[in-house]
Design a protein around this motif. Structure first.
Motif, PDB file in Angstrom:
ATOM      1  N   LEU A  15      10.585  -4.455   1.653  1.00 11.14           N
ATOM      2  CA  LEU A  15       9.435  -4.660   2.332  1.00 11.14           C
ATOM      3  C   LEU A  15       8.759  -3.656   2.702  1.00 11.14           C
ATOM      4  O   LEU A  15       7.489  -3.383   2.774  1.00 11.14           O
ATOM      5  N   TYR A  16       9.416  -2.546   3.364  1.00 11.08           N
ATOM      6  CA  TYR A  16       8.914  -1.741   3.756  1.00 11.08           C
ATOM      7  C   TYR A  16       8.299  -0.880   2.584  1.00 11.08           C
ATOM      8  O   TYR A  16       6.958  -0.250   2.972  1.00 11.08           O
ATOM      9  N   ARG A  18       7.201  -1.996  -0.131  1.00 14.55           N
ATOM     10  CA  ARG A  18       5.972  -2.905  -0.488  1.00 14.55           C
ATOM     11  C   ARG A  18       4.789  -2.551   0.259  1.00 14.55           C
ATOM     12  O   ARG A  18       3.417  -2.640   0.208  1.00 14.55           O
ATOM     13  N   THR A  19       5.226  -2.672   1.742  1.00 14.49           N
ATOM     14  CA  THR A  19       4.094  -2.588   2.666  1.00 14.49           C
ATOM     15  C   THR A  19       3.412  -1.297   2.681  1.00 14.49           C
ATOM     16  O   THR A  19       2.004  -1.382   2.536  1.00 14.49           O
ATOM     17  N   TYR A  20       3.854  -0.164   2.612  1.00 18.50           N
ATOM     18  CA  TYR A  20       3.148   1.205   2.614  1.00 18.50           C
ATOM     19  C   TYR A  20       2.272   1.225   1.327  1.00 18.50           C
ATOM     20  O   TYR A  20       1.214   1.729   1.288  1.00 18.50           O
ATOM     21  N   SER A  22       1.059  -1.077  -0.563  1.00 18.99           N
ATOM     22  CA  SER A  22      -0.060  -2.122  -0.595  1.00 18.99           C
ATOM     23  C   SER A  22      -1.191  -1.426   0.224  1.00 18.99           C
ATOM     24  O   SER A  22      -2.358  -1.610   0.090  1.00 18.99           O
ATOM     25  N   LEU A  23      -0.772  -1.073   1.451  1.00 19.08           N
ATOM     26  CA  LEU A  23      -1.673  -0.270   2.335  1.00 19.08           C
ATOM     27  C   LEU A  23      -2.599   0.694   1.706  1.00 19.08           C
ATOM     28  O   LEU A  23      -3.816   0.918   2.065  1.00 19.08           O
ATOM     29  N   PHE A  35       2.375   1.024   9.418  1.00 14.80           N
ATOM     30  CA  PHE A  35       3.643   1.035   8.919  1.00 14.80           C
ATOM     31  C   PHE A  35       4.822   1.118   9.976  1.00 14.80           C
ATOM     32  O   PHE A  35       5.999   0.931   9.571  1.00 14.80           O
ATOM     33  N   ALA A  38       7.452  -2.173   9.871  1.00 15.45           N
ATOM     34  CA  ALA A  38       8.390  -2.352   8.672  1.00 15.45           C
ATOM     35  C   ALA A  38       9.381  -1.195   8.592  1.00 15.45           C
ATOM     36  O   ALA A  38      10.379  -1.325   8.449  1.00 15.45           O
TER      37      ALA A  38
END
Length: 579
Positions: A15-16, A18-20, A22-23, A35, A38
């Motif tokens: 998840l972490y 994918r989070t950064y 995508s951002l 960030f 996450a």
């Protein structure tokens, strides 16, 4: 043996990531605070205190060592792949001075104000940079909150903090709620001048913003191609055909010290300097080694102290460094700094020019005179980070003639050993490709045992190539440790993916068990020395260098590698296969 390791159960890490990513697809700046949640809930093994109110000094120190000191002033970071890319974004970074870090060779340029340009050479730089920045900001803001609400914080900002270092450290213990050891680690992390760093933390919270200029695989390849073009002229020399190559991914001091002999030739001057500037208390060790005639210890001490000896006086440093390079050139060594404006230094070492009398005695093998008939060259590169290893080896393989050996030497975390141990793997699971690579390692424990005094040499290990140093947690490591993976590092998988494409007519696969054991037409060796023990946490050097005691493992690996190359080439000259 052919069974894939089970998938990681660490959904939080996934998840972490994918989070950064995508951002960072945004064309504008992204606040690092986006960030933080996450990051904190990923439970990184390097940032176990992310969700605690108490500052995690170890995580802050690790991060600070891998960021330039000017980050205390920086507010905006822009990551890109080339000068041209920055210029297209309106940033004339070629006019900005370069700034360095203690723990990463990633190039940075600073505008002298609030903007820092960060050069990235592969996706691994993103996986490394984002968690480092996030951990740095989380811990900075924890310390700011405590200092801002204390008398000490006001004194630091106003310049009236205690002038006595011991008194200041005692006040920090109370204001930050830290032990004396943690305060010492914090001061080391901030570097000099410490008070300015502390004042910056007390003065304001950190709200960093990161912008990623369009990062593409094509740009990564272009950058690596420019890097090789910067090497190719020296490799080909004048009018010569491509020479056979032994490729080494290591540091840029060990092999040239073993071959060139400058440190051993100037040993007495180096030791005299060390006695006058005994910052690490090594004078007594030097005296004991000289009294005992311990050549192993004396050589390692001279290698370790050489750089400090050369750089002690900034006014004479350039001339002394030039003197070393001229001395090394007599043994066929040429050094290329940042070829193609990429901060991966390279050394070329012509084997026919080796002078046996200058060679470290530990590296000597039989019939060195046969090397006079060799046309082979060692190309030693300053080991790149993560996926950059894939790009560099792939590009080099396109440009050289016959490749006779590939040798990878680097640091790793160990899950079953101790700091200073050396690990030799024959299996590597690569997070990037999800492949399990099985291979024959040309080294065994007996090749290194004679050259290592303090650590243990462990062969038949299994390596886990991770995407980033922060991107593992305890649950994650448990999954792989239960399958016998004990070495955690960042380059083996990408190198093996490149090697696969050098012996197959297709791109490397994904999510497969890949057998390379009997397919390679060249020698392959993989050595790691342990710099951290994340499982036990009894000893961790993630936030500081290995210091002198790291020389034992570093030079043990270098000696074994050089002996292997020399023996292989002598066998080739004699007409054998060398393998």
């Amino acid at each position: 043996m052919d069974r894939q390791p089970p998938r990681s159960t660490s959904n939080a890490i996934d998840l972490y990531i994918r989070t950064y990513y995508s951002l960072l697809r945004s064309s504008g700046e992204v606040r690092v605070r986006a960030f933080e949640e996450a990051h904190a809930f990923s439970d990184s093994s390097l940032h176990t205190g992310a969700r605690d109110e108490r500052p995690d000094v170890a995580a802050f120190g690790y991060s600070a060592a891998r960021l330039p000191g000017c980050l205390t002033l920086v507010r905006h970071l822009v990551a890109g792949q080339s000068l041209e890319q920055f210029e297209r974004a309106g940033l004339q970074v070629h006019d900005w001075p370069a700034v360095s870090t203690r723990g990463r060779r990633r190039p940075h340029r600073w505008d002298g104000g609030q903007t820092l340009a960060v050069f990235v050479t592969s996706a691994s730089d993103i996986d490394d940079l984002v968690p480092i920045l996030t951990a740095y900001q989380i811990e900075w803001n924890k310390m700011h909150m405590r200092l801002a609400n204390s008398d000490l914080g006001t004194q630091l900002v106003e310049g009236t903090a205690p002038s006595d270092d011991a008194e200041l450290r005692t006040a920090l213990e109370g204001a930050l709620g830290l032990s004396a050891a943690d305060v010492g680690s914090l001061c080391s992390a901030l570097g000099e001048p410490v008070r300015e760093g502390l004042a910056a933390i007390a003065a304001s919270p950190r709200d960093l913003r990161l912008r990623l200029l369009a990062g593409t695989l094509l740009e990564y390849r272009r950058a690596t191609q420019r890097w090789w073009e910067g090497i190719e002229r020296s490799y080909l020399a004048k009018g010569t055909a491509p020479r056979p190559v032994y490729f080494v991914s290591s540091n840029t001091h060990a092999l040239c010290n073993l071959i060139g002999g400058y440190a051993r030739e100037h040993r007495e001057s180096i030791f005299e300097f060390a006695r006058e500037h005994d910052e690490e208390g090594l004078a007594e060790r030097i005296d004991a080694a000289q009294r005992d005639g311990d050549e192993h210890e004396l050589s390692n001490l001279s290698y370790y102290l050489l750089r400090r000896y050369l750089t002690a006086d900034p006014e004479t440093t350039p001339a002394r460094m030039e003197q070393v390079q001229r001395f090394d050139a007599q043994c066929g060594i040429s050094t290329l700094s940042s070829p193609g404006h990429l901060d991966v230094n390279v050394q070329l070492m012509a084997l026919r020019d080796i002078q046996p009398e200058r060679l470290d005695p530990r590296a000597r093998v039989d019939d060195l005179a046969a090397l006079q008939h060799s046309d082979a060259v060692i190309i030693n590169i300053d080991y790149p980070l993560g996926m950059a290893a894939y790009h560099h080896l792939t590009q080099l393989a396109h440009g050289v003639g016959e490749l006779r050996g590939v040798y990878v030497v680097g640091k790793a975390a160990t899950l079953n050993g101790r700091v200073g141990d050396i690990m030799l793997s024959t299996v590597a699971y690569d997070e990037h490709s999800s492949n399990s690579y099985l291979f024959r390692n040309c080294f065994v424990a007996a090749d290194l045992d004679p050259h290592v005094r303090f650590g243990t040499v462990l062969d038949n290990q299994k390596a886990l190539t991770v995407r980033g140093s922060f991107l593992q947690n305890r649950d994650y490591m448990d999954v792989f440790y239960s399958e016998g993976y004990t070495v955690v590092e960042m380059e083996a998988g990408p190198y093996l993916s490149a090697i696969y494409e050098m012996v197959h007519p297709k791109r490397h696969p994904t999510d497969e068990v890949v057998h390379l054991s009997n397919l390679l037409p060249f020698d392959f060796g993989l050595l790691h020395y342990a710099s951290d023990t994340p499982y036990s946490r009894r000893q961790s050097l993630l936030s500081k260098s290995l210091s002198y005691f790291g020389m034992d493992a570093t030079y043990g690996c270098a000696i074994a590698t050089l002996r292997r190359i020399l023996s292989q080439e002598i066998a080739h000259v004699r007409g054998g296969s060398g393998r």
